[in-house]
Write an enzyme that holds these catalytic residues in place. Structure first.
Site, PDB file in Angstrom:
ATOM      1  CG  ASN A  13      39.035  34.368  34.886  1.00  0.00           C
ATOM      2  OD1 ASN A  13      39.005  33.550  33.965  1.00  0.00           O
ATOM      3  ND2 ASN A  13      40.160  34.858  35.378  1.00  0.00           N
ATOM      4  CE  LYS A  88      38.833  37.905  54.993  1.00  0.00           C
ATOM      5  NZ  LYS A  88      39.314  37.276  56.074  1.00  0.00           N
ATOM      6  CG  HIS A 106      46.475  28.058  40.600  1.00  0.00           C
ATOM      7  ND1 HIS A 106      46.683  28.905  41.670  1.00  0.00           N
ATOM      8  CD2 HIS A 106      47.707  27.707  40.157  1.00  0.00           C
ATOM      9  CE1 HIS A 106      47.981  29.043  41.869  1.00  0.00           C
ATOM     10  NE2 HIS A 106      48.634  28.334  40.969  1.00  0.00           N
ATOM     11  CD  GLU A 176      43.333  32.415  34.660  1.00  0.00           C
ATOM     12  OE1 GLU A 176      42.426  32.690  35.452  1.00  0.00           O
ATOM     13  OE2 GLU A 176      44.491  32.816  34.817  1.00  0.00           O
TER      14      GLU A 176
HETATM   15  C1  GRF Z   1      43.174  34.738  37.654  1.00  0.00           C
HETATM   16  O1  GRF Z   1      44.448  34.686  37.100  1.00  0.00           O
HETATM   17  C2  GRF Z   1      42.871  33.474  38.401  1.00  0.00           C
HETATM   18  O2  GRF Z   1      43.536  32.361  37.901  1.00  0.00           O
HETATM   19  C3  GRF Z   1      43.355  33.767  39.790  1.00  0.00           C
HETATM   20  O3  GRF Z   1      43.082  35.116  39.995  1.00  0.00           O
HETATM   21  C4  GRF Z   1      43.082  35.803  38.734  1.00  0.00           C
HETATM   22  C5  GRF Z   1      41.808  36.588  38.678  1.00  0.00           C
HETATM   23  O4  GRF Z   1      41.809  37.450  37.582  1.00  0.00           O
HETATM   24  N1  GRF Z   1      42.761  32.883  40.763  1.00  0.00           N
HETATM   25  P1  GRF Z   1      40.513  38.310  37.233  1.00  0.00           P
HETATM   26  O5  GRF Z   1      40.151  39.073  38.487  1.00  0.00           O
HETATM   27  O6  GRF Z   1      39.443  37.333  36.844  1.00  0.00           O
HETATM   28  O7  GRF Z   1      40.925  39.195  36.116  1.00  0.00           O
END
Ligand code: GRF
Length: 209
Positions: A13, A88, A106, A176
């Site tokens: 992300n 964390k 999320h 996402e």
């Molecule tokens: C994502 O699915 C997000 O929704 C959650 O943690 C994951 C992180 O994925 N909070 P990445 O590290 O961005 O691939």
């Protein structure tokens, strides 16, 4: 808008947001990446891009008060904190100092499948077990209680009876990646506020998938 990004894992992300900052001239500057795991993929990507990586963990700061202070110090001067897979709990002082300035993503449609124990693949396994036919992602403000901060934006995806938990996870991650950078951009353009009764008002950019 100066942002600090908190990452514990692969950082896909964060990578997507950063790529968009570079390719679409977002009015957003990543000041640093903070991680509790200096070997994570997100930190490796940041280093490659010349972004400062701040490693703050119970290894670097064994006392809770020292840990909390280090996180607070790290965030001095940023306008927004983005949690992109940060595993964390945040110091309470940070949450009160940055009210409405910490945003989490999320991988489910809150308030379902959220809270203590719902993280990573566990979320998608629970969605799979429940047999629901729609899942999605939620981008929300962070408050003191996991996954209960006010919702900024959600989008959903259809789940078929043939989808495995991993398939559900892949569908959600795609959403996402599509929306998180748009929300960051939207915030930088002043599209997020609260109305007089305190409800979140947010106008999404709606770039095509
Ligand atoms: C994502 O699915 C997000 O929704 C959650 O943690 C994951 C992180 O994925 N909070 P990445 O590290 O961005 O691939």
């Amino acid at each position: 808008m100066k942002i600090g990004v908190f990452v514990s894992g692969g950082g896909s992300n964060f990578t997507k947001i950063h790529e968009k900052i570079l390719s679409s001239n977002l009015h957003v500057e990543v000041e640093f990446l903070l991680t509790n795991n200096s070997k994570c993929g997100g930190a490796a990507y940041a280093r490659l891009q010349g972004i400062e990586v701040k490693h703050v963990s119970s290894k670097t700061h064994s006392e809770a008060s020292a840990y909390n202070q280090a996180v607070l110090d790290a965030c001095e001067g940023v306008d927004l904190i983005i949690l992109a897979g940060f595993m964390k709990k945040l110091p309470g002082e940070l949450i009160s100092k940055f009210k409405d300035k910490i945003v989490n993503i999320h991988p489910a449609l809150l308030p379902s499948f959220g809270g203590h124990g719902f993280y990573g693949s566990k979320v998608h396994e629970a969605v799979f077990k429940a047999g629901v036919r729609i899942s999605g992602m939620t981008i929300h403000f962070v408050n003191e209680v996991y996954d209960t901060g006010d919702i900024i934006y959600q989008d959903s995806v259809q789940i078929s009876g043939e989808d495995s938990p991993a398939d559900i996870g892949a569908k959600v991650l795609k959403l996402e990646h599509h929306h998180f950078w748009q929300v960051v951009q939207g915030i930088s353009l002043g599209k997020l506020s609260r109305n007089t009764d305190g409800r979140v008002v947010y106008q999404h950019l709606h770039q095509a998938l």
